[in-house]
Design an enzyme around this catalytic site. Structure first.
Site, mmCIF file in Angstrom:
data_model
loop_
_atom_site.group_PDB
_atom_site.id
_atom_site.type_symbol
_atom_site.label_atom_id
_atom_site.label_comp_id
_atom_site.label_asym_id
_atom_site.label_seq_id
_atom_site.Cartn_x
_atom_site.Cartn_y
_atom_site.Cartn_z
ATOM 1 C CD GLU A 15 17.904 -54.997 -56.536
ATOM 2 O OE1 GLU A 15 19.034 -54.556 -56.269
ATOM 3 O OE2 GLU A 15 17.087 -55.329 -55.664
ATOM 4 C CB SER A 141 18.661 -51.331 -56.791
ATOM 5 O OG SER A 141 19.762 -52.154 -56.530
ATOM 6 C CE1 TYR A 210 23.786 -50.900 -58.805
ATOM 7 C CE2 TYR A 210 21.459 -50.375 -59.024
ATOM 8 C CZ TYR A 210 22.505 -50.930 -58.303
ATOM 9 O OH TYR A 210 22.264 -51.499 -57.084
ATOM 10 N NE ARG A 249 25.362 -48.414 -50.096
ATOM 11 C CZ ARG A 249 24.663 -49.024 -51.040
ATOM 12 N NH1 ARG A 249 25.195 -49.998 -51.759
ATOM 13 N NH2 ARG A 249 23.409 -48.666 -51.275
ATOM 14 C CG ASP A 251 21.942 -46.668 -48.819
ATOM 15 O OD1 ASP A 251 23.176 -46.581 -48.912
ATOM 16 O OD2 ASP A 251 21.253 -47.421 -49.544
ATOM 17 C CD GLU A 268 17.370 -49.549 -48.496
ATOM 18 O OE1 GLU A 268 17.182 -50.778 -48.587
ATOM 19 O OE2 GLU A 268 17.017 -48.740 -49.361
ATOM 20 C CG ASN A 270 21.599 -51.438 -49.251
ATOM 21 O OD1 ASN A 270 20.590 -51.602 -49.897
ATOM 22 N ND2 ASN A 270 21.996 -50.241 -48.834
ATOM 23 N N GLY A 274 25.921 -53.571 -53.990
ATOM 24 C CA GLY A 274 26.430 -53.765 -55.336
ATOM 25 C C GLY A 274 27.944 -53.834 -55.388
#
Length: 307
Positions: A15, A141, A210, A249, A251, A268, A270, A274
């Protein structure tokens, strides 16, 4: 004198390009907020670099292994450099998807059913009845994620090939149909909920995350009020159960398909979400009234040791 902030970015994970984008965006915003900023492309000499720089705060914009698995956090603790985001334990725990699921489930957070298997075993026979998802245990990601559709006779053969570079163990999880939702937590408060719809393709993969225009973000998500609130509750409970700090964050998947199960599960959390122009957390923060500069300033002022 303004605080000296070292923005840690780049690194050596898969990443790296995303981290460089996140780091440069945050560095520019912090400069706009009046901080003295040094951009640091993290390499094997990072301990010596930080010892020489002696920053007041390290803004962690790294993604992937070494950046969000507790490694850099442990180094910063040793060097006594206050840092942003989650600490050593929470970072390591959240990065290991299966360990994180155990903790979240114990806290009452619904998670997908699944199991960890050796990648070669998963390539020989289906570890779960299709449809299911195979993913690296410790990547982010959507790197290395494979959806095995219903009716597929053979498991993914790439799992047994030399092209697979994401570790010997993989996590196989039941595929949850329906919507892809995400919700950020900032401090002790859950922000809004986004319904993520890939602009092309079937799911929210790396490109959808992205690439400019790769996905459509519906904010606030068009959900029944009780479901919207439940998403926020789950994100905050997961954040707290894992011991996260700063911004995280979650998901989620929500099966509201015709005749579906109605399941709402957390995939999950994070700990290093990002921070690019197409990223979700800045969008959620803006919806809550925080401009990008305000967001990164809050993160710097929230930085500490012993996180």
């Amino acid at each position: 004198m303004p605080k000296h902030v070292a923005v840690l970015m780049g690194g050596t994970s898969s990443e790296r390009p995303v981290s460089l984008n996140s780091g440069n965006a945050c560095a520019a915003a912090l400069e706009g907020e009046g901080y003295r900023v040094t951009r640091v492309d993290v390499g094997a000499d990072i301990a010596a670099v930080l010892a020489d720089l002696r920053p007041d705060v390290a803004f962690n914009a790294l993604h992937g292994p070494a950046g969000e698995d507790g490694t850099i956090q442990g180094l910063l603790e040793i060097l006594k450099v206050p840092y942003t985001h989650s600490g050593v334990l929470a970072s390591a725990l959240a990065m290991h998807k299966e360990r994180a699921k155990v903790v979240m489930r114990a806290a009452g957070v619904a998670v997908p059913e699944g199991r960890v298997v050796n990648r070669h075993v998963a390539a020989k026979s289906h570890p779960l009845p299709p449809p299911y998802v195979v993913k690296p245990v410790s990547e982010g990601s959507s790197v290395g994620v494979i959806i095995v559709r219903d009716g597929r006779s053979h498991p993914p053969q790439i799992l047994a090939s030399d092209e697979w570079v994401y570790g010997e163990e993989v996590l196989a999880e039941t595929y949850i149909a329906g919507r892809e939702l995400t919700c950020a937590v900032m401090g002790d408060k859950a922000l809004g909920v986004i319904d993520i719809k890939p602009a092309s393709g079937e799911w929210y993969d790396f490109d959808a995350k992205y690439a400019e225009g790769g996905s459509i973000h519906v904010l606030p998500a068009e959900l029944k009020p009780n479901v919207y609130q439940r998403v926020q509750e789950l994100a905050l409970t997961a954040h707290q159960a894992l011991g996260c700090r700063g911004v995280s964050r979650a998901d989620l998947r929500y099966d509201d398909t015709p005749g579906g199960t109605g399941a709402l599960v957390v995939l999950e959390v994070n700990t290093q979400p990002g921070m690019t122009q197409t990223s979700l957390v800045p969008e959620l923060a803006a919806h809550a009234g925080y401009g990008f500069g305000e967001l990164v300033r809050w993160m710097v002022e929230d930085a500490s040791l012993g996180r």
